[in-house]
Write an enzyme that holds these catalytic residues in place. Structure first.
Site, PDB file in Angstrom:
ATOM      1  N   ASP A  33     -11.663 -18.315  -2.892  1.00  0.00           N
ATOM      2  CA  ASP A  33     -12.636 -17.262  -3.151  1.00  0.00           C
ATOM      3  C   ASP A  33     -11.910 -16.015  -3.640  1.00  0.00           C
ATOM      4  OD1 ASP A  33     -15.610 -16.276  -2.496  1.00  0.00           O
ATOM      5  OD2 ASP A  33     -14.205 -14.687  -1.936  1.00  0.00           O
ATOM      6  N   TYR A  72     -10.636  -7.218  -5.985  1.00  0.00           N
ATOM      7  CA  TYR A  72      -9.547  -7.401  -5.027  1.00  0.00           C
ATOM      8  C   TYR A  72      -8.194  -7.088  -5.681  1.00  0.00           C
ATOM      9  CZ  TYR A  72     -13.079 -10.041  -2.373  1.00  0.00           C
ATOM     10  OH  TYR A  72     -14.207 -10.441  -1.706  1.00  0.00           O
ATOM     11  N   LYS A 114     -16.299 -12.926  -8.422  1.00  0.00           N
ATOM     12  CA  LYS A 114     -17.449 -12.037  -8.286  1.00  0.00           C
ATOM     13  C   LYS A 114     -17.458 -10.981  -9.391  1.00  0.00           C
ATOM     14  CE  LYS A 114     -16.806 -12.652  -3.333  1.00  0.00           C
ATOM     15  NZ  LYS A 114     -15.391 -13.066  -3.424  1.00  0.00           N
ATOM     16  N   HIS A 121     -21.467  -9.135  -6.843  1.00  0.00           N
ATOM     17  CA  HIS A 121     -20.735  -8.749  -5.646  1.00  0.00           C
ATOM     18  C   HIS A 121     -21.563  -7.902  -4.678  1.00  0.00           C
ATOM     19  CE1 HIS A 121     -16.289  -8.175  -4.306  1.00  0.00           C
ATOM     20  NE2 HIS A 121     -17.078  -8.308  -3.269  1.00  0.00           N
TER      21      HIS A 121
END
Length: 408
Positions: free
Chosen positions: A125, A130, A159, A192
């Site tokens: 994931d 990130y 996402k 997201h």
């Protein structure tokens, strides 16, 4: 013949003894399945990329080496210890345990993903925000080229970030993620958060309130229609959402053609999301859990005063002691055994292995009931980076799952 304690299959394995005179071989019965494979992975003496066992192993077991390649060991181990899957509303089968990459720092995430794929994870994931997808992509490329796993056997989720919700930005954002991850398609692409941030805004925790554009039903639908086109282009197998409230999800479903395949949200023993689970089930959307341990490593900006510590709960500690496992494994096993797909995260090899091994822990009916009783409706991740000026928690979350004692 022996019966493997993991897969219950009977097997005969020929071993080559290094102590046999003149190179003669000695044979005896031994299982080649889970007990052997897990032991080998944990002590980290396998050269998986070369498919051989090291001399360190020979010394440990007194000179025994199974006459089989490392690929065969891993294949047998993974087949007999396969991660369960759930079937999404488009027919795709998603593995129930995935390794997450949130808060995995540069220099750590490559090794973590490589390790996870070596020992049997088949679901990763990711997310653009990130800020580590390039490093994840390098690890994926290495895993594919080394034969740890094939692309068709790996589930990859990413996402769409809130600053890329404008119709002209959705395709570019997806293509950027594909480039960073070094793959030609995603298995799942999630919206997201149900809010929009001005393009070019700072990262979470540093966003200026003036860059918060907030939620609107029309905006979410407009973005979703562009995500549907990604499926049509073959760039994405399934699309879904994350961090929606029940009200936002209900309103959203009325105006779209393709129903979300997955709704990914916070879920752990203190925040069990029962109403959301039921709503998703009735709506044909797969509920997926993130932060199953209560996000103990979340950064200060995500911490509320007096927030409870899930991993310190006495009942969970008691169940862990009973099963000779960690509290984290109990929390993971509870969701897995309940049929809830979940994401686990660590950058430490031992914990990565422990998190995966949690699927083999069988909690008794009384254990499951005791954990069910821990629900406090305590949301621990409030998404404050996305609040508009003067917006309250109650307004942002539509008054759902927010109680005065949720942080008690």
């Amino acid at each position: 013949m022996v019966t493997c304690t993991s897969c219950r299959q009977q097997e005969q394995t020929t071993w080559i003894s290094s102590s046999s005179a003149g190179g003669q071989t000695q044979s005896h019965s031994q299982s080649t399945c889970s007990v052997l494979a897990v032991y080998l992975y944990k002590i980290r003496i396998l050269d998986l990329s070369q498919g051989r066992l090291s001399m360190a192993f020979l010394k440990r077991v007194g000179g025994g080496l199974p006459r089989m390649t490392m690929a065969a060991v891993r294949q047998h181990h993974c087949e007999s210890n396969a991660i369960k899957t759930v079937t999404l509303n488009n027919g795709a089968k998603m593995p129930m345990i995935g390794i997450g990459t949130w808060l995995a720092r540069p220099g750590e995430v490559h090794a973590a993903i490589a390790e996870a794929l070596k020992i049997g994870y088949n679901h990763v994931d990711c997310a653009h925000v990130y800020y580590n997808e390039e490093e994840v992509g390098a690890a994926l490329e290495m895993a594919f080229s080394s034969g740890y796993i094939k692309r068709e056997d790996l589930w990859i989720t990413s996402k769409l970030w809130c600053a890329d919700f404008a119709p002209d930005d959705v395709l570019r954002a997806c293509e950027r993620t594909l480039k960073d991850l070094r793959v030609d398609h995603l298995d799942l692409y999630l919206m997201h958060w149900p809010i929009r941030i001005r393009k070019g805004a700072a990262q979470p925790g540093q966003i200026d309130p003036s860059d918060q554009l907030g939620y609107s039903r029309d905006m979410v639908v407009e973005t979703w229609r562009e995500m549907e086109k990604l499926v049509e282009r073959g760039l994405v197998r399934a699309i879904g959402v994350s961090n929606f409230t029940e009200r936002k999800l209900f309103n959203f479903l009325e105006d779209i053609k393709t129903k979300p395949a997955v709704h990914q949200v916070e879920c752990h023993p203190y925040f069990q999301q029962r109403k959301m689970k039921e709503f998703c089930k009735k709506s044909g959307i797969q509920f997926q859990s993130y932060s199953p341990l209560g996000a103990p490593e979340r950064p200060p900006r995500n911490r509320e005063a007096n927030a409870p510590l899930v991993m310190a709960d006495p009942a969970l500690k008691e169940i862990a002691a009973k099963h000779s496992c960690s509290v984290a494994q109990v929390a993971i096993a509870w969701q897995y055994q309940s049929g809830v797909p979940l994401l686990v995260k660590s950058v430490h090899a031992e914990r990565i292995a422990q998190n995966l091994a949690a699927k083999d822990i069988h909690l008794e009916e009384g254990d499951m009931a005791a954990i069910d009783a821990l629900d406090r409706n305590a949301r621990l991740l409030f998404g404050r980076f996305g609040y508009k000026a003067n917006q309250t928690v109650e307004d942002f979350w539509d008054g759902e799952n927010i109680k005065p004692n949720s942080l008690a």
